[in-house]
Design an enzyme around this catalytic site. Structure first.
Site, mmCIF file in Angstrom:
data_model
loop_
_atom_site.group_PDB
_atom_site.id
_atom_site.type_symbol
_atom_site.label_atom_id
_atom_site.label_comp_id
_atom_site.label_asym_id
_atom_site.label_seq_id
_atom_site.Cartn_x
_atom_site.Cartn_y
_atom_site.Cartn_z
ATOM 1 C CB THR A 114 -0.718 -0.493 0.617
ATOM 2 O OG1 THR A 114 -0.253 -0.225 2.423
ATOM 3 C CG2 THR A 114 -1.470 -1.062 1.339
ATOM 4 C CE LYS A 146 -3.555 4.360 3.061
ATOM 5 N NZ LYS A 146 -2.595 4.311 3.707
ATOM 6 C CE LYS A 219 -11.804 -16.481 13.454
ATOM 7 N NZ LYS A 219 -12.779 -15.600 13.289
ATOM 8 C CG HIS A 360 14.694 -6.064 54.266
ATOM 9 N ND1 HIS A 360 15.427 -6.864 53.015
ATOM 10 C CD2 HIS A 360 16.307 -5.967 55.291
ATOM 11 C CE1 HIS A 360 16.453 -7.806 53.518
ATOM 12 N NE2 HIS A 360 17.143 -7.647 53.961
#
Length: 608
Positions: A114, A146, A219, A360
């Site tokens: 693109t 697009k 996916k 500590h």
């Protein structure tokens, strides 16, 4: 196998550009009757693979018989869907794009791209098919649309092992994508840039098509490799060269893709919430974390651990230990981070040159002086046993003189043992100071940190949930020390009370701090009852407690024959506490009896 850009109102319906409509149009008209639409004349359309360039050269001007056209289209479509390896690339960050493009081209991939990505690839000598050649549609709406098209998403989402999916692709002339490489508009960088950007510009920097392609490819990762990070280009090319089918590799890329989009969406959500409501506590909260390092272990050797940096927009350039630069020493441990954070947060609160030593997570030594060397010595002297092996923090630059003092200073307990520290943290170092400190020990961790900004959201995990609150940013300048006793403190005593109060803010509850002349003399922390914390603080302060100030992080529930009276009997001259007890009157009466100034701050400083 690209078709022509032929389209017109007479032959191809502009409102329903399905392949079937095009098929019917081509079947019902001669090639001579096909005209060019001004809107699409520059697009070489590769969507309808059943009409190839070669076919146009060979076919007569008479109408092609339907059966012959169908047979030709089916043959070309099947070839496109099954034989051509395609990679879709659309990038905002074009780092190593040439490496990727050349690598894929050498492996026989047709590259679809693109806008600016396509131009960059072409400039690098890589052959590119532009997206509009597949969609037969130009970019529109200022680039908002697009790739949101069935010819793109169909090729990504189609399952290769599902016959009906592949038949649908063939029917509509859609080729498959085997690789999808996408990263997103730089929304995060834009909204966190110096000066920020306006609301409209922020909205326009929200990527839509990119996340859609990434999610689709992730996916369908069983068939499509998805890459969102340029650091994975080399691994991708090696994987493709090997010709293997490692599902674990595919799943890892898919996980990274979903994580990338989730982090992106969290930034958009955080930004938009602030633009919309401004409330610090949204009904839903996502915190994006990025692993900075794996740690050797957690609080204890049997616990695995890692360190993550908070990538929330609110944390950008906001300072803190997480973004500190380590100049020298061993890798940071889980406990190192906790202690360094406590030391840095404490020392950053003080306006004057100050040294804080932490053990500590509790400050065991704090001193402020114009001469930072003296401040360092006094901080060690407050509790040299605890200071040994602790974390030393300064709120000013460490120069050559201070670095030499840190390296050579002997413990006040015997005057011989050199003080040992795990970490030194400061806002900056001179070149000479850093060199001297590096020579103290190979393991000494030297951190350069930026002061934490105020107003941060403080999060803490509990089983099954998180607690969220404003950070405790109050300093003595923000509150009133109200005199409730008969005796008013002298100016020096008030300054001592303010100093002790600020120290107590960083001590674990129940917290008692005894201080004088901008130096902490003793502190008691973490005890279940306030009286025991008082006794620990008095024991550490020794005879120096006489004439000193005492600060408590919360009110005293009892006074007579309890903490308040013990403090008065030990020579404390001024006490600062929040007040709020039902027995506050007893505390006032007790202080009046012993001639001690009592100040109520109306601010509690619990720290757990």
């Amino acid at each position: 196998m690209l078709g022509t850009a032929a389209s017109s109102a007479a032959t191809i319906p502009t409102t329903a550009r399905s392949s079937e409509a095009v098929r019917r149009a081509f079947h019902g008209n001669t090639l001579n009757s096909v005209s060019y639409s001004p809107s699409y004349h520059s697009i070489v359309c590769g969507r309808f693979h059943f009409v190839s360039l070669r076919s146009f050269a060979a076919v007569s001007t008479k109408a092609m018989p339907h059966s012959q056209a169908d047979a030709s289209s089916d043959l070309d479509l099947q070839s496109s869907a099954s034989g051509n390896k395609q990679a879709l690339i659309s990038l905002s960050d074009k780092k190593d794009l040439t490496l990727l493009g050349n690598g894929l081209q050498e492996l026989g991939y047709t590259i679809v791209s693109t806008g600016g990505t396509a131009s960059a690839l072409e400039n690098a000598g890589v052959s590119v098919t532009k997206v509009e050649q597949l969609t037969c549609f130009p970019e529109m709406l200022d680039g908002r649309v697009k790739t949101l098209h069935p010819n793109i998403h169909g090729g990504i989402l189609a399952r290769r092992d599902q016959k009906n999916h592949m038949e649908a692709l063939n029917k509509h002339g859609i080729g498959t994508f085997d690789v999808v490489v996408v990263n997103l508009y730089p929304f995060y960088d834009k909204v966190t840039s110096t000066g920020g950007i306006g609301f409209h510009d922020g909205i326009e920097n929200i990527d839509i098509g990119g996340p859609a392609m990434i999610r689709a490819a992730a996916k369908n990762h069983k068939d499509v490799l998805v890459v969102v990070d340029s650091q994975d280009y080399h691994a991708l090319l090696e994987f493709l060269k090997g010709g293997q089918d490692d599902q674990q590799f595919r799943r890892k890329l898919a996980w990274k893709a979903f994580e990338h989009v989730a982090s992106y969406d969290s930034a958009v959500s955080e930004w938009l919430w602030k633009q919309t409501a401004g409330d610090k506590f949204p009904p839903n909260l996502t915190v994006p974390l990025s692993m900075k390092s794996s740690l050797r272990y957690g609080e204890n050797p049997h616990q695995k651990a890692a360190f993550y940096v908070d990538k929330s927009l609110s944390e950008v350039n906001a300072g803190g230990i997480a973004t500190a630069v380590q100049h020298h020493g061993k890798e940071m441990s889980y406990n190192n981070y906790l202690d360094a954070d406590a030391a840095w947060n404490c020392v950053s609160e003080f306006r004057n040159p100050t040294c804080v030593i932490v053990k500590h997570t509790n400050p065991c030594g704090v001193a402020s002086r114009v001469d930072i060397l003296e401040a360092y010595r006094l901080a060690v002297k407050a509790d040299p046993v605890s200071a040994f092996g602790g974390i030393v923090a300064f709120n000013i630059e460490v120069d050559e003189a201070l670095a030499r003092e840190i390296r050579e200073f002997r413990s006040p307990t015997d005057g011989e043992t050199r003080m040992f520290y795990e970490i030194v943290v400061a806002p900056k170092y001179t070149e000479e100071g850093l060199e001297i400190l590096c020579g103290k020990s190979k393991t000494l961790r030297i951190l350069e940190a930026k002061k934490n900004e105020k107003g941060k959201l403080s999060l803490r995990q509990v089983g099954g949930g998180w607690l969220a609150q404003d950070s405790d940013d109050l300093t003595p300048e923000d509150i009133q020390f109200n005199v409730v006793s008969e005796k008013k403190p002298q100016d020096g005593e008030l300054r001592d009370a303010e100093f002790a109060w600020l120290c107590a803010k960083h001590v674990k509850s129940n917290a008692i701090v005894i201080a004088k002349d901008n130096c902490m003399l003793g502190m008691g922390s973490g005890q279940p009852n306030r009286r025991e914390s008082l006794r620990i603080a008095l024991r550490k302060a020794g005879d120096e407690a006489k004439g000193a100030a005492l600060a408590s992080d919360a009110f005293f529930p009892f006074a007579w024959k309890d903490a308040v009276e013990e403090a008065c009997e030990s020579g404390i001259r001024v006490i600062a506490e929040p007040g709020g007890s039902i027995r506050d009157g007893d505390a006032v009466d007790c202080c009046n009896k012993y001639g001690v100034s009592l100040l109520f701050t109306n601010v509690r400083h619990f720290r757990h």
